[in-house]
Design a protein around this motif. Structure first.
Motif, PDB file in Angstrom:
ATOM      1  N   ASP A  13      48.284  37.881  40.124  1.00 40.55           N
ATOM      2  CA  ASP A  13      49.422  37.544  39.260  1.00 40.55           C
ATOM      3  C   ASP A  13      49.853  36.127  39.458  1.00 40.55           C
ATOM      4  N   ASP A  14      49.118  35.568  40.873  1.00 46.78           N
ATOM      5  CA  ASP A  14      49.769  33.987  41.051  1.00 46.78           C
ATOM      6  C   ASP A  14      48.482  33.167  41.077  1.00 46.78           C
ATOM      7  N   GLY A  15      47.649  33.315  40.278  1.00 38.72           N
ATOM      8  CA  GLY A  15      46.510  32.188  39.896  1.00 38.72           C
ATOM      9  C   GLY A  15      45.715  32.351  40.902  1.00 38.72           C
ATOM     10  N   GLY A  16      45.448  33.346  41.439  1.00 37.59           N
ATOM     11  CA  GLY A  16      44.143  33.500  42.582  1.00 37.59           C
ATOM     12  C   GLY A  16      44.662  33.274  43.973  1.00 37.59           C
ATOM     13  N   ALA A  17      46.112  32.924  44.183  1.00 39.22           N
ATOM     14  CA  ALA A  17      46.188  32.967  45.630  1.00 39.22           C
ATOM     15  C   ALA A  17      46.088  34.538  46.481  1.00 39.22           C
ATOM     16  N   THR A  18      46.508  35.542  45.725  1.00 38.78           N
ATOM     17  CA  THR A  18      46.364  36.656  46.308  1.00 38.78           C
ATOM     18  C   THR A  18      45.815  37.765  45.066  1.00 38.78           C
ATOM     19  N   TRP A  19      45.188  38.763  45.733  1.00 34.73           N
ATOM     20  CA  TRP A  19      44.700  39.675  44.448  1.00 34.73           C
ATOM     21  C   TRP A  19      45.038  41.107  44.819  1.00 34.73           C
ATOM     22  N   GLY A  20      45.106  41.869  43.828  1.00 39.32           N
ATOM     23  CA  GLY A  20      45.479  43.315  43.695  1.00 39.32           C
ATOM     24  C   GLY A  20      44.188  43.979  44.243  1.00 39.32           C
ATOM     25  N   GLY A  21      44.170  45.156  44.387  1.00 36.29           N
ATOM     26  CA  GLY A  21      43.147  46.139  44.757  1.00 36.29           C
ATOM     27  C   GLY A  21      42.262  46.406  43.618  1.00 36.29           C
ATOM     28  N   PRO A  22      41.193  46.776  43.916  1.00 41.91           N
ATOM     29  CA  PRO A  22      39.924  46.970  42.649  1.00 41.91           C
ATOM     30  C   PRO A  22      40.382  48.225  41.812  1.00 41.91           C
TER      31      PRO A  22
END
Length: 166
Positions: free
Chosen positions: A17-26
């Motif tokens: 949700d922040d342009g790739g800075a952090t990622w949620g779980g698969p």
């Protein structure tokens, strides 16, 4: 931002949700475990959804799933004392910070335009927005824009009343 990958015959989707800075779980996309074909170009993802090659029926068939996103629609526009509209989220995720506007054309002296933001709209939920007091006379075209969706209606304004919305 979405990223899709295949692991152990399953298709996974992760979201940032922040342009790739952090990622949620698969999240596993395919319903039947171990059937996704792991070949070059067997997965494609775009704004319309995600497609993949799957061999659950013994053939290399193409399957589709929508992306987990909010889909915001203007369901209806109504009149009376001012203008209101019903907004619906038919997507699979909650929507947040959704900008909206209501614009009227014609001989409108007060309330020609109204704007705002819907803080949160749950997946499958609806809410109402209103433009406040309107004062004018004659035919008008009402345009309601919410997120990327837009809907128009025609009506007749008589003082503070908005009549015959179609």
């Amino acid at each position: 931002v979405f990223c899709a990958y295949i692991s152990s015959g399953n298709l996974y989707l992760v979201k940032s949700d922040d342009g790739g800075a952090t990622w949620g779980g698969p999240e596993q996309v395919n319903e039947q475990a171990g059937t996704v074909v792991a070949e070059d170009a067997s997965v494609d993802i775009n704004a319309g959804g995600i497609v993949w090659t799957d061999n659950r029926n013994g053939n290399k068939d193409v399957y589709y799933a929508p992306l987990p996103t909010p889909i915001i629609n203007v369901e209806s526009i109504s009149g009376g004392m001012g203008i209101s509209a019903t907004i619906f989220n038919s997507g699979t995720e909650d929507g947040s910070s959704i900008d909206w506007s209501i614009e009227l054309s014609g001989l409108i002296f007060l309330g020609k335009e109204a704007t705002g933001t819907i803080d949160t709209l749950a997946a499958g939920g609806e809410t109402s927005i209103s433009g406040g007091l309107v004062f004018g006379i004659g035919p008008t075209t009402i345009t309601v824009t919410v997120g990327g969706a837009s809907k128009t209606a025609s009506a007749f304004v008589l003082g503070p009343l908005v009549l015959g919305v179609r």
